[in-house]
Design an enzyme around this catalytic site. Structure first.
Site, PDB file in Angstrom:
ATOM      1  N   ILE A 460     -12.432   9.215  47.933  1.00 23.44           N
ATOM      2  CA  ILE A 460     -11.004   8.919  47.802  1.00 23.44           C
ATOM      3  C   ILE A 460     -10.262   9.969  46.988  1.00 23.44           C
ATOM      4  O   ILE A 460      -9.033  10.019  46.996  1.00 23.44           O
ATOM      5  CB  ILE A 460     -10.805   7.503  47.203  1.00 23.44           C
ATOM      6  CG1 ILE A 460     -11.604   6.475  48.010  1.00 23.44           C
ATOM      7  CG2 ILE A 460      -9.355   7.096  47.161  1.00 23.44           C
ATOM      8  CD1 ILE A 460     -11.288   6.422  49.493  1.00 23.44           C
ATOM      9  N   GLY A 461     -10.974  10.818  46.285  1.00 24.26           N
ATOM     10  CA  GLY A 461     -10.279  11.911  45.611  1.00 24.26           C
ATOM     11  C   GLY A 461     -10.861  12.289  44.269  1.00 24.26           C
ATOM     12  O   GLY A 461     -11.239  13.430  44.046  1.00 24.26           O
ATOM     13  N   SER A 462     -10.948  11.322  43.349  1.00 24.48           N
ATOM     14  CA  SER A 462     -11.393  11.708  42.011  1.00 24.48           C
ATOM     15  C   SER A 462     -12.901  11.545  41.875  1.00 24.48           C
ATOM     16  O   SER A 462     -13.503  10.660  42.476  1.00 24.48           O
ATOM     17  CB  SER A 462     -10.682  10.860  40.957  1.00 24.48           C
ATOM     18  OG  SER A 462     -10.932   9.492  41.154  1.00 24.48           O
ATOM     19  N   CYS A 672      -5.353   0.582  47.336  1.00 24.89           N
ATOM     20  CA  CYS A 672      -6.407  -0.036  46.533  1.00 24.89           C
ATOM     21  C   CYS A 672      -6.439  -1.543  46.679  1.00 24.89           C
ATOM     22  O   CYS A 672      -6.516  -2.244  45.681  1.00 24.89           O
ATOM     23  CB  CYS A 672      -6.196   0.236  45.071  1.00 24.89           C
ATOM     24  SG  CYS A 672      -5.885   1.896  44.665  1.00 24.89           S
ATOM     25  N   HIS A 723     -15.662  -0.511  41.522  1.00 28.23           N
ATOM     26  CA  HIS A 723     -15.330  -1.243  40.299  1.00 28.23           C
ATOM     27  C   HIS A 723     -16.578  -1.752  39.591  1.00 28.23           C
ATOM     28  O   HIS A 723     -16.502  -2.264  38.492  1.00 28.23           O
ATOM     29  CB  HIS A 723     -14.389  -2.397  40.636  1.00 28.23           C
ATOM     30  CG  HIS A 723     -13.178  -1.924  41.388  1.00 28.23           C
ATOM     31  ND1 HIS A 723     -13.161  -1.806  42.764  1.00 28.23           N
ATOM     32  CD2 HIS A 723     -11.984  -1.489  40.965  1.00 28.23           C
ATOM     33  CE1 HIS A 723     -11.989  -1.332  43.131  1.00 28.23           C
ATOM     34  NE2 HIS A 723     -11.259  -1.130  42.068  1.00 28.23           N
ATOM     35  N   CYS A 755     -12.334   3.202  46.387  1.00 29.27           N
ATOM     36  CA  CYS A 755     -11.277   3.779  45.535  1.00 29.27           C
ATOM     37  C   CYS A 755     -11.828   5.065  44.921  1.00 29.27           C
ATOM     38  O   CYS A 755     -12.966   5.448  45.181  1.00 29.27           O
ATOM     39  CB  CYS A 755     -10.835   2.789  44.458  1.00 29.27           C
ATOM     40  SG  CYS A 755      -9.242   3.220  43.692  1.00 29.27           S
TER      41      CYS A 755
HETATM   42  N1  GLN Z   1      -6.886   9.834  44.728  1.00 32.84           N
HETATM   43  C1  GLN Z   1      -6.926   8.888  43.651  1.00 32.84           C
HETATM   44  C2  GLN Z   1      -8.329   8.872  43.073  1.00 32.84           C
HETATM   45  O1  GLN Z   1      -9.257   9.079  43.792  1.00 32.84           O
HETATM   46  C3  GLN Z   1      -6.587   7.508  44.135  1.00 32.84           C
HETATM   47  C4  GLN Z   1      -6.676   6.492  43.032  1.00 32.84           C
HETATM   48  C5  GLN Z   1      -6.088   5.166  43.375  1.00 32.84           C
HETATM   49  O2  GLN Z   1      -5.757   4.898  44.498  1.00 32.84           O
HETATM   50  N2  GLN Z   1      -5.934   4.308  42.416  1.00 32.84           N
HETATM   51  O3  GLN Z   1      -8.500   8.592  41.898  1.00 32.84           O
HETATM   52 ZN    ZN Z   2      -7.636   3.066  45.079  1.00 30.33          ZN
END
Ligand code: GLN
Ligand code: ZN
Length: 783
Positions: A460-462, A672, A723, A755
């Site tokens: 998702i990115g991070s 999310c 989570h 996420c």
């Molecule tokens: N790109 C963000 C991440 O990966 C998305 C976070 C989110 O949607 N809360 O942290």
């Molecule tokens: Zn998210």
């Protein structure tokens, strides 16, 4: 000589975290075993005393008590009425502090609270601890409350003397307060039951004796007024719920002779519940005249003439200084026909949701600062309004003038108005909000260009924001780490993340977001029209506080924000690296937004700024760009009748952001949450090529939305619950995908976590993603 009539001034509640976040530090010190319960309670007592003294010194005359909470006032109310779920092992009597915190955070402290309800983490061993109560957003605020959990055989008993104790505590200091309690209908309505079909509202007759007893005790302690908060009165109610209000307040009004009830409604208009609210036999009614100024006329016309009206005049939800003369002008016609003796002035809602004191912000732009008011300043505004009503405007002329001048300066300021931005907004046409071709066409072009396997894998990115990353960021911010060294550090982290993603065989890579402090702040700091504060914390939940950006002016993007980091990451690998952006609706919903133009107009400005970034990423060579809209759903208005309008402009803003690119450029979005059933049309209308969503915790329940609705584009239902610290097995993930394949075509499906991974540890992320890639391979082999 007769003294002028006084108009009481209420705050309805003030921030409890302390000017210097004293409560957070006291809590965390207690939780980590570094200090005693007595020390924590002592800090809490000092904070309450300071709040009361300050309000008295400022001239507040309806000073609240019991607005303080160690963690959450809804949790306090759960404890108050003895609705502690069985799993916490409470046997009745006073609820021990550690039981209270077990409900708030789970009984294993931090590590456990993170994994949420239903944790089955083998690493935790057999669970002797218990998970926390569920937590969710309080109405449309960014404050999270602990969700009461009720059963059909629920018993209630008055189990805390907190409201009485705090009333007496203030009284001992010579301060006479009006206790605040959360009302019974809102408490039940915001609660949940795990029993299917059971409506907690059915518990009202059983709950009311507890409230009656509390009111009697407050009266015995010497209270003559009590504030009962029932924000549920601004929601859509069914007849049964309206009846519940009548039933409850018929009884509560009689509970204690001479204890008068100020019924507080806020966060919106009473609307079609106005008759209900006005029919209740309470002594006073508070109405929100910031969100719903138009309701004053009807309230004034229809209310019993012996009712005390509490006018919510300054914004309890936002940070702007009020134009006091404009407010006085607006309420004049109604107030003229209402006895002054039966008016109070107040903020629209409790001041809990705004920062504490603007005076702490010594580095803020002086003009911007002169347009703001935090909780302390808002109290001053209320006192001025009260005096203007009682003694006439001439008595407070200087304060009124200063407020008008600030409003005029703000309205005319070039820091607020940028003709270039306003011109661009005017020039938005339909073509800017629509991709050149429909999804089917785009999808063909993208397939040819990208050549991805079936069930493509991505994240998702991070990636984990490790202690090292945070330390480097803090050192850089303090000037202890040079810019060059910091950048070199971030490059190393990024490169390691890219190499590792290649190694485990992910198909679509991310750069990891190591350079970002926060998904909104990172962008806000690079956009014009945003201000950031140093001390303006507001409670998000428990000991978690946030400092939302303040959007004060027209938004534009002076220069590219993310292109260099994307370019660097892409230069390291032949595999596609997604450009990674936060969407306009999320930036809007997580900021303090200007109040001098409609939210949607501000959102459009942000959309144009992010659109520029999308186009620049494409020009730099990005083939995939993700625009996160984590907060799109939570921005839904409280009233269903307003959803359509909100979704209309929110979806339009997303499309405006996403539609500046060629067919071959694949637009991703991420959300999310999985509760889409209500808004699935809107989600589809965003027309992202690929959406990734949260589903793993609900066992693909989301896919119910797709039973009758054929989602047209590609979708990655999260198969790894980030989570929880637990590592999902390959079979678990293939099983979830098997469920997804029942509702969606194979060609539509992506495989990804639910996420971003920033809150996790690498030790958890590594094996989980290895398993995820293995799961995708199994699916491919079997297909
Ligand atoms: N790109 C963000 C991440 O990966 C998305 C976070 C989110 O949607 N809360 O942290
Ligand atoms: Zn998210």
């Amino acid at each position: 000589m007769s003294l002028p009539q006084k108009v009481p001034v209420a705050t309805l509640g003030v921030p409890r975290i302390g000017r210097r976040r004293e409560l957070k530090f006291a809590l965390e010190s207690y939780w980590s075993g570094k200090s005693s319960a007595a020390a924590l309670l002592e800090t809490a007592k000092r904070l309450r005393a300071a709040n009361w003294e300050e309000q008295r010194a400022r001239g507040i005359t309806r000073i609240p008590s019991n607005d303080f909470s160690l963690y959450d006032h809804v949790l306090d109310t759960i404890v108050l009425v003895g609705a502690v779920p069985a799993r916490y092992g409470w046997q009745g009597g006073e609820v021990p502090l550690d039981t209270y915190f077990a409900m708030a955070r789970g009984s294993e402290g931090n590590a456990h609270a993170e994994c949420g309800n239903g944790c089955a983490d083998p690493a935790h061993g057999p669970h002797d601890g218990v998970p926390a109560l569920e937590m969710t957003k309080w109405f449309d605020t960014n404050y999270h409350y602990m969700v009461p959990q009720f059963s059909s055989d629920q018993a209630f008993a008055l189990s805390s003397s907190k409201p009485v104790d705090e009333f007496l505590e203030a009284k001992a200091l010579g301060i006479y307060t009006r206790p605040v309690i959360l009302g019974p209908v809102t408490l039940l309505r915001r609660g949940k039951s795990q029993e299917e079909g059971f409506d907690p509202l059915a518990l009202l007759p059983r709950l009311l004796p507890v409230y009656e007893e509390l009111l009697r005790r407050l009266r015995l302690a010497g209270a003559d007024w009590v504030q009962i908060d029932e924000p549920a009165l601004v929601l859509d109610l069914i007849p049964n719920e309206r009846e519940a209000f009548r039933f409850a307040y018929e009884r509560l009004a009689k509970a204690a002779p001479d204890l008068r009830i100020m019924l507080a409604t806020y966060f919106g208009a009473l609307g079609d519940n106005l008759d209900t609210a006005l029919s209740l036999p309470v002594a006073g009614l508070h109405v929100d005249l910031v969100r719903a100024p138009e309701q004053l006329e009807a309230v004034g016309r229809l209310a019993r003439k012996d009712l005390v009206l509490s006018l919510g005049l300054v914004d309890g939800r936002n940070v702007w200084r009020a134009d006091l003369c404009a407010i006085l002008d607006r309420i004049k016609p109604v107030v003229a026909g209402w006895p002054l003796a039966r008016i109070e002035v107040a903020p629209s809602s409790s001041l809990l949701h705004v920062p504490i004191d603007l005076d702490l912000e010594t580095a803020l732009d002086a003009d911007v600062k002169s347009w703001l008011a935090f909780a302390a300043q808002k109290q001053g505004e209320l006192v001025t309004l009260s005096r203007a009503l009682a003694e006439g405007r001439s008595a407070v002329l200087a304060a009124l003038k200063a407020a008008s001048q600030a409003a005029a300066a703000r309205a005319a300021s070039p820091k607020v108005h940028d003709p270039l931005v306003e011109g661009r907004i005017a020039g938005i046409g339909a073509a800017m909000k629509t991709r050149a071709s429909d999804f089917a066409t785009r999808s063909r072009v993208q397939r040819d260009k990208l050549g991805l396997p079936a069930f493509p894998t991505t994240t998702i990115g991070s990636f984990p924001q490790t202690a090292e990353v945070r330390k480097a960021r803090a050192a850089h911010a303090k000037g202890e780490l040079s810019h060059l060294d910091y950048e070199a550090f971030l490059k190393r982290e990024t490169e390691a993340a890219i190499r590792w993603q290649e190694e485990i065989g992910l198909d679509v890579l991310v750069h990891g977001e190591f350079e970002r402090n926060d998904m909104v702040q990172y962008f806000g700091e690079q956009l014009s029209g945003f201000a950031f504060t140093k001390h303006a914390w507001v409670q998000s939940y428990g000991s978690r506080y946030v400092r939302p950006p303040i959007i004060y002016g027209d938004v534009s993007r002076p220069r590219p924000m993310t292109v260099a980091w994307w370019q660097y990451a892409q230069s390291l690998t032949p595999r596609p690296v997604k450009g990674m952006l936060t969407g306009p609706v999320t930036i809007l919903n997580w900021s303090f937004v200007r109040d001098d133009q409609p939210r949607e107009r501000t959102c459009r400005q942000i959309a144009l700024a992010i659109r520029d970034e999308v186009v620049d990423l494409e020009t730099a060579g990005a083939t995939m760009i993700q625009i996160d809209e984590a907060a799109l759903r939570e921005g839904l208005p409280l009233r269903r009748s307003e959803w359509k309008a909100y979704l209309g402009w929110a979806v339009e803003c997303f499309r405006l952001t996403a539609s500046g690119v060629a067919d071959a450029t694949q637009i991703h979005t991420h959300m999310c949450y999985s509760e889409f059933n209500d808004i699935i049309d809107g989600i589809a209308a965003m027309d992202a090529d690929v959406i990734s969503i949260e589903t793993s915790r609900s066992q693909m329940e989301l896919l119910d939305a797709f039973r009758s609705y054929k989602y047209p584009n590609e979708i990655g239902p999260g198969v790894y619950d980030i989570h929880s610290p637990r590592v999902p097995a390959v079979e678990e993930m293939t099983a979830l995908m098997t469920l997804a394949r029942k509702r969606l075509a194979d060609g539509q499906l992506w495989v990804n976590p639910d996420c971003g991974l920033k809150t996790r540890k690498w030790e958890e992320v590594r094996p989980a993603l290895v398993n995820m890639v293995a799961a995708a391979r199994q699916l491919r082999d079997a297909a």
